[in-house]
Each structure stands twice: as structure tokens, then as C-alpha cells.
Design a protein around this motif. Structure first.
Motif, PDB file in Angstrom:
ATOM      1  N   TRP A 173       0.845  -1.210   0.000  1.00 31.74           N
ATOM      2  CA  TRP A 173       0.000   0.000   0.000  1.00 31.74           C
ATOM      3  C   TRP A 173       0.875   1.254   0.000  1.00 31.74           C
ATOM      4  O   TRP A 173       0.677   2.178  -0.791  1.00 31.74           O
ATOM      5  N   TYR A 174       1.884   1.284   0.898  1.00 30.07           N
ATOM      6  CA  TYR A 174       2.749   2.455   0.989  1.00 30.07           C
ATOM      7  C   TYR A 174       3.605   2.628  -0.267  1.00 30.07           C
ATOM      8  O   TYR A 174       3.829   3.753  -0.725  1.00 30.07           O
ATOM      9  N   LEU A 175       4.083   1.519  -0.810  1.00 33.35           N
ATOM     10  CA  LEU A 175       4.902   1.601  -2.017  1.00 33.35           C
ATOM     11  C   LEU A 175       4.077   2.079  -3.209  1.00 33.35           C
ATOM     12  O   LEU A 175       4.536   2.889  -4.023  1.00 33.35           O
ATOM     13  N   ASN A 176       2.844   1.589  -3.309  1.00 34.92           N
ATOM     14  CA  ASN A 176       1.975   2.024  -4.397  1.00 34.92           C
ATOM     15  C   ASN A 176       1.721   3.526  -4.303  1.00 34.92           C
ATOM     16  O   ASN A 176       1.791   4.251  -5.302  1.00 34.92           O
ATOM     17  N   GLU A 177       1.421   4.001  -3.105  1.00 35.09           N
ATOM     18  CA  GLU A 177       1.181   5.437  -2.937  1.00 35.09           C
ATOM     19  C   GLU A 177       2.421   6.233  -3.331  1.00 35.09           C
ATOM     20  O   GLU A 177       2.326   7.269  -3.994  1.00 35.09           O
ATOM     21  N   SER A 178       3.584   5.753  -2.917  1.00 33.21           N
ATOM     22  CA  SER A 178       4.828   6.448  -3.230  1.00 33.21           C
ATOM     23  C   SER A 178       5.058   6.522  -4.734  1.00 33.21           C
ATOM     24  O   SER A 178       5.528   7.530  -5.258  1.00 33.21           O
ATOM     25  N   LEU A 179       4.709   5.435  -5.430  1.00 35.50           N
ATOM     26  CA  LEU A 179       4.902   5.395  -6.877  1.00 35.50           C
ATOM     27  C   LEU A 179       3.927   6.289  -7.635  1.00 35.50           C
ATOM     28  O   LEU A 179       4.147   6.585  -8.809  1.00 35.50           O
ATOM     29  N   THR A 180       2.862   6.716  -6.987  1.00 33.59           N
ATOM     30  CA  THR A 180       1.908   7.616  -7.626  1.00 33.59           C
ATOM     31  C   THR A 180       2.015   9.033  -7.064  1.00 33.59           C
ATOM     32  O   THR A 180       1.128   9.858  -7.286  1.00 33.59           O
ATOM     33  N   THR A 181       3.092   9.304  -6.341  1.00 30.77           N
ATOM     34  CA  THR A 181       3.340  10.629  -5.785  1.00 30.77           C
ATOM     35  C   THR A 181       4.441  11.307  -6.588  1.00 30.77           C
ATOM     36  O   THR A 181       5.576  10.829  -6.635  1.00 30.77           O
ATOM     37  N   ALA A 182       4.116  12.421  -7.205  1.00 30.53           N
ATOM     38  CA  ALA A 182       5.050  13.093  -8.108  1.00 30.53           C
ATOM     39  C   ALA A 182       6.324  13.533  -7.395  1.00 30.53           C
ATOM     40  O   ALA A 182       7.428  13.432  -7.952  1.00 30.53           O
ATOM     41  N   ALA A 183       6.208  14.007  -6.169  1.00 32.52           N
ATOM     42  CA  ALA A 183       7.378  14.501  -5.451  1.00 32.52           C
ATOM     43  C   ALA A 183       8.402  13.399  -5.193  1.00 32.52           C
ATOM     44  O   ALA A 183       9.584  13.684  -4.963  1.00 32.52           O
ATOM     45  N   ALA A 184       7.944  12.131  -5.227  1.00 31.22           N
ATOM     46  CA  ALA A 184       8.841  11.006  -4.966  1.00 31.22           C
ATOM     47  C   ALA A 184       9.530  10.498  -6.226  1.00 31.22           C
ATOM     48  O   ALA A 184      10.217   9.479  -6.181  1.00 31.22           O
ATOM     49  N   ALA A 185       9.393  11.198  -7.338  1.00 34.93           N
ATOM     50  CA  ALA A 185       9.965  10.758  -8.615  1.00 34.93           C
ATOM     51  C   ALA A 185      11.454  10.417  -8.538  1.00 34.93           C
ATOM     52  O   ALA A 185      11.897   9.451  -9.180  1.00 34.93           O
ATOM     53  N   PRO A 186      12.269  11.144  -7.765  1.00 36.93           N
ATOM     54  CA  PRO A 186      13.696  10.802  -7.708  1.00 36.93           C
ATOM     55  C   PRO A 186      13.992   9.396  -7.196  1.00 36.93           C
ATOM     56  O   PRO A 186      15.091   8.873  -7.441  1.00 36.93           O
ATOM     57  N   VAL A 187      13.059   8.784  -6.489  1.00 33.46           N
ATOM     58  CA  VAL A 187      13.303   7.432  -5.974  1.00 33.46           C
ATOM     59  C   VAL A 187      12.321   6.417  -6.557  1.00 33.46           C
ATOM     60  O   VAL A 187      12.208   5.311  -6.037  1.00 33.46           O
ATOM     61  N   HIS A 188      11.616   6.774  -7.629  1.00 36.07           N
ATOM     62  CA  HIS A 188      10.648   5.850  -8.209  1.00 36.07           C
ATOM     63  C   HIS A 188      11.290   4.546  -8.674  1.00 36.07           C
ATOM     64  O   HIS A 188      10.689   3.473  -8.535  1.00 36.07           O
ATOM     65  N   ALA A 189      12.478   4.606  -9.226  1.00 34.92           N
ATOM     66  CA  ALA A 189      13.123   3.374  -9.698  1.00 34.92           C
ATOM     67  C   ALA A 189      13.386   2.419  -8.534  1.00 34.92           C
ATOM     68  O   ALA A 189      13.124   1.214  -8.632  1.00 34.92           O
TER      69      ALA A 189
END
Length: 283
Positions: free
Chosen positions: A91-107
């Protein structure tokens, strides 16, 4: 059946793990489902397993259940708490992957997502053998980075309340935008009209907290069962991924547009209801 609960404000009776609830019917339904809150089982109305129950029963154990297969009951009950923690991380990882501000760590987040999904897809023995605490710690490093990126985009000084005892705190109208409230005890807190946008709420205990008029849009790591445990009304603003608890006084709350969160990934299975206690989220 699998989980224990203790007689308290959340549960009317004691129940040990592996023993059926006295309200469990032969068809696996709850005999007092429509009257749980009035019968002293508030905890049941707010619990969410993040789809872990469905994953364990339908996939890990191939549709078998503990009544038809008593010999497999212990293994099923051992696997379920581990699976629930993995699904919570998803759940937390999915939210992070759909949060624009977290783009630097999306990979890195995608890699963590794939590793976690792989763990959930194992057989019963492999899931039971997972060092889930270690995996949570590894994922939490990324979640902390996401928190820093999201909260860092908020101008000005942010409040630091990680793990704070804010039980019954008077925070009506408080500016908590971008605050760190990881693991904070907010039981019974007055958060009416508080600004909680972009705040990190992972593991925060909202039992009985008054969120009427509060703005939680764009807060991060907030889950349905945290909201279910709180009080709110039509003026409470929730993230678009969360639903209005049916026991709130009004039938609707204002929500952020779902498009702002992106299309969620699925971990397999839907949610269920709540067990006693606070979230087991990483802090």
C-alpha cells in the motif's frame, strides 16, 4: 479466527488466536455485522487487512479453509500476519509510486515493489520463513526518503512529532502541514479544522481523534483503517484513495480527485475489517 483480541473499548470479549469469534457463523459471515458498534465490537468495524486475507486463503492455500482442512489451520494462521505486513508495505509503495514529489526514488520504489510482490507469491513455507522485520526496515529507508521529498516541498518550518504522545491534544485549527507525525499517539486528539496536508501519517494512531473539518488531502501514508478509527463529517477532506467510513455522522466527505494519486497498482484481493491495536507501520 486467526487473530487475537482483548476485551476493551474496541472488543466486548477476549479471544485468543486460532479460536473462532463467538459471532462467527458457519458460512464465515458475522452474526452481528450490522450491529457491531452497538454490541461493543468497534474494533471489527475499522480493521483492514490490505487484501492479505484473500491472498492467503485464495492463492497461498488454493481456496482451502480451516474448517475443511483443519490440519492446515496452524500454517494458515502463521502465514496471515506476515502476509498482512507485506500487503501493508505494498500500500505504501503504491502510494509512493503515484506521488510526483517522490519521482527521484521511483526506480528504487519499483524494485522494492517487485521484491515485495515476489515474497507474497511464495508458498506457505516460504512466506512463513520471511524475515518480515528486516524487509520492513529495508523498505522503510525508501519510505523515509519519500517523506523527506514530500514534506521538503512545503515552505517554512515543519513540526516534528514523530512518535509523540499527543493523546487528547488540543490541536483545533493547528497548522500541521508537512509535519512528521510518524507513529504519533493522537488518540482522542482534537484535530478539527487542522491542516494536515503533506504530513507523514504512517502509523499514527487516530482512534477517537476528531477530524471534523480537517484537511488531509495530499497527506502521505494514511490508510483506511486509520480513518475508520477516527471521527469526521462532511467537512473532512480525505485523500482520493480513501473512502468515507460508514459510521461517520454524515454520508459524504469531500475528497481530493482520484487522478491526483494516479492509477493504483493492485496487490491481489480487496480489504477486510479491523483487528485490535494501532497500525504496524514502519516508523
Amino acid at each position: 479466527m486467526a487473530l487475537p483480541f482483548a476485551k476493551s473499548a474496541d472488543f466486548a470479549v477476549d479471544k485468543s488466536a486460532g479460536r473462532p469469534c463467538t459471532n462467527l457463523l458457519d458460512d464465515f459471515r458475522c452474526g452481528i455485522h450490522t450491529d457491531l458498534r452497538h454490541r461493543g465490537f468497534t474494533g471489527c468495524t475499522v480493521y483492514d487487512c490490505f487484501g492479505a486475507g484473500q491472498k492467503v486463503s485464495q492463492q497461498t492455500f488454493g481456496g482451502r479453509d480451516w474448517r475443511r482442512d483443519p490440519a492446515g489451520a496452524d500454517a494458515m494462521f502463521e502465514v496471515f500476519p506476515i502476509m498482512r505486513q507485506l500487503h501493508e508495505l505494498l500500500w505504501y509503495l503504491n502510494e509512493s509510486l503515484t506521488t510526483a514529489a517522490a519521482a527521484p526514488v521511483h526506480a528504487e520504489l519499483r524494485d522494492a515493489w517487485d521484491r515485495t510482490v515476489e515474497l507474497t507469491d511464495g508458498d506457505a513455507a516460504s512466506v512463513a520463513g520471511i524475515d518480515v522485520d528486516r524487509h520492513r526496515q529495508e523498505v522503510n529507508v525508501l519510505l523515509l526518503r519519500v517523506s523527506e521529498l514530500v514534506r521538503g516541498a512545503v515552505p517554512g518550518r515543519k513540526r516534528e512529532h514523530r512518535g509523540a504522545d499527543l493523546i487528547g491534544a488540543k490541536l483545533c485549527g493547528a497548522n500541521l502541514r508537512g509535519a512528521n507525525l510518524r507513529g504519533a499517539y493522537l488518540i482522542g486528539a482534537d484535530l478539527r479544522k487542522a491542516d494536515l496536508r503533506s504530513s507523514d501519517l504512517i502509523g499514527a494512531d487516530f482512534r477517537g481523534a476528531d477530524l471534523r473539518g480537517a484537511d488531509l488531502t495530499d497527506s502521505i501514508f494514511l490508510t483506511q483503517f486509520q480513518i475508520n478509527a477516527a471521527k469526521g463529517d462532511a467537512t473532512t477532506r480525505l485523500p482520493g484513495a480513501l473512502a468515507t467510513p460508514p459510521h461517520w455522522s454524515d454520508s459524504e466527505v469531500l475528497t481530493a480527485p482520484r487522478a491526483a494519486r494516479g492509477r493504483p497498482r493492485r496487490a491481489g484481493g480487496g480489504g477486510t475489517r479491523r483487528h485490535n491495536g494501532r497500525p504496524a507501520a514502519p516508523r
